[in-house]
Design a protein around this motif. Structure first.
Motif, mmCIF file in Angstrom:
data_model
loop_
_atom_site.group_PDB
_atom_site.id
_atom_site.type_symbol
_atom_site.label_atom_id
_atom_site.label_comp_id
_atom_site.label_asym_id
_atom_site.label_seq_id
_atom_site.Cartn_x
_atom_site.Cartn_y
_atom_site.Cartn_z
ATOM 1 N N TYR A 119 0.851 -1.195 0.000
ATOM 2 C CA TYR A 119 0.000 0.000 0.000
ATOM 3 C C TYR A 119 0.886 1.245 0.000
ATOM 4 C CZ TYR A 119 0.982 0.479 5.025
ATOM 5 O OH TYR A 119 1.602 0.628 6.230
ATOM 6 N N VAL A 120 0.317 2.329 -0.495
ATOM 7 C CA VAL A 120 1.002 3.621 -0.499
ATOM 8 C C VAL A 120 0.036 4.673 0.031
ATOM 9 C CG1 VAL A 120 2.528 3.029 -2.429
ATOM 10 C CG2 VAL A 120 0.313 4.118 -2.885
ATOM 11 N N PHE A 121 0.568 5.830 0.391
ATOM 12 C CA PHE A 121 -0.248 6.961 0.803
ATOM 13 C C PHE A 121 -0.251 8.003 -0.308
ATOM 14 C CE2 PHE A 121 1.057 5.234 4.948
ATOM 15 C CZ PHE A 121 -0.171 5.176 5.586
ATOM 16 N N ASP A 122 -1.437 8.577 -0.581
ATOM 17 C CA ASP A 122 -1.495 9.661 -1.559
ATOM 18 C C ASP A 122 -1.182 10.983 -0.864
ATOM 19 O OD1 ASP A 122 -3.796 10.503 -0.240
ATOM 20 O OD2 ASP A 122 -5.172 9.744 -1.772
ATOM 21 N N GLU A 123 -1.349 12.097 -1.592
ATOM 22 C CA GLU A 123 -0.994 13.409 -1.044
ATOM 23 C C GLU A 123 -1.860 13.807 0.138
ATOM 24 O OE1 GLU A 123 -3.860 13.983 -4.482
ATOM 25 O OE2 GLU A 123 -2.061 12.807 -4.103
ATOM 26 N N HIS A 124 -3.002 13.155 0.314
ATOM 27 C CA HIS A 124 -3.899 13.435 1.446
ATOM 28 C C HIS A 124 -3.727 12.405 2.565
ATOM 29 C CE1 HIS A 124 -5.847 16.331 -1.133
ATOM 30 N NE2 HIS A 124 -6.045 15.384 -2.035
ATOM 31 N N TRP A 125 -2.680 11.595 2.489
ATOM 32 C CA TRP A 125 -2.393 10.541 3.454
ATOM 33 C C TRP A 125 -3.524 9.515 3.538
ATOM 34 C CZ3 TRP A 125 2.036 8.974 5.397
ATOM 35 C CH2 TRP A 125 3.114 9.850 5.303
#
Length: 195
Positions: A119-125
């Protein structure tokens, strides 16, 4: 053509009902055709390593920060991530141990789930799973029988972990229950009649 990853996590070997049910699911999938290969990962015969004081730090590093020590300590984790990436269908068998999944399966999940990998985090976490579009069949065996209204600790847990940390949402559960009852006989065909 699809690839199947068959995960076995019961210590009972050939006497395992969860393994019997998961194998019956794999056989049903093979009968349907369109299968390229089946990879079997037996978590009892090849136990996942436990996280320790040294390796636990590697699981919280971003992949860009990995070094040679990381590659060595995460070699098992990298192998099972590659198996998950390659699989289109995952068939997981687990007995119910004290209302939860088997210990080897929990250890496997602890090795699999990693930030920046599954999984990854986008710019909004906001978390975004990286394994979307895969299908999971969960085969659960229990000595007793569930009662209406009893929480489903196993499939709810697997669904939450996969949804939140891999992006997999298509999970179907099959159960074999009452295995400790006197004279119990496994009837996998009946359980899978609507498969």
């Amino acid at each position: 053509m699809k690839n199947i990853l068959h995960i076995i996590s019961s210590a009972r070997g050939d006497q395992s009902y969860s393994q019997g049910l998961s194998t019956a699911i794999v056989n049903r999938l093979l009968q349907r055709g369109n299968i390229n290969k089946v990879i079997v990962r037996n978590l009892v015969k090849q136990a996942p390593p436990c996280a320790d004081e040294i390796s636990i730090h590697e699981f919280y590093k971003h992949p860009e920060a990995y070094d040679d020590q990381s590659k060595q300590l995460l070699s098992y984790a990298d192998m099972i991530v590659d198996e998950m990436r390659e699989a289109d269908v995952i068939v997981m068998g687990t007995p119910m141990f004290n209302l939860g999944i088997s210990t080897p399966l929990k250890m496997w999940l602890d090795q699999l789930i990693r930030a920046g990998v599954t999984y990854v985090f986008d710019e909004h976490w906001t978390r975004a799973g990286q394994f979307k579009g895969k299908k999971v069949y969960l085969a659960v065996a229990s000595g007793g029988r569930s009662i209406d209204g009893t929480p489903d600790y196993i499939s709810d847990y697997i669904k939450d972990v996969f949804r939140s940390y891999t992006g997999i949402t298509d999970i179907e559960t099959y159960r074999i229950e009452g295995t400790m009852e006197k004279g119990f006989e496994a009837d996998y065909e009946s359980i899978l009649k609507d498969f």
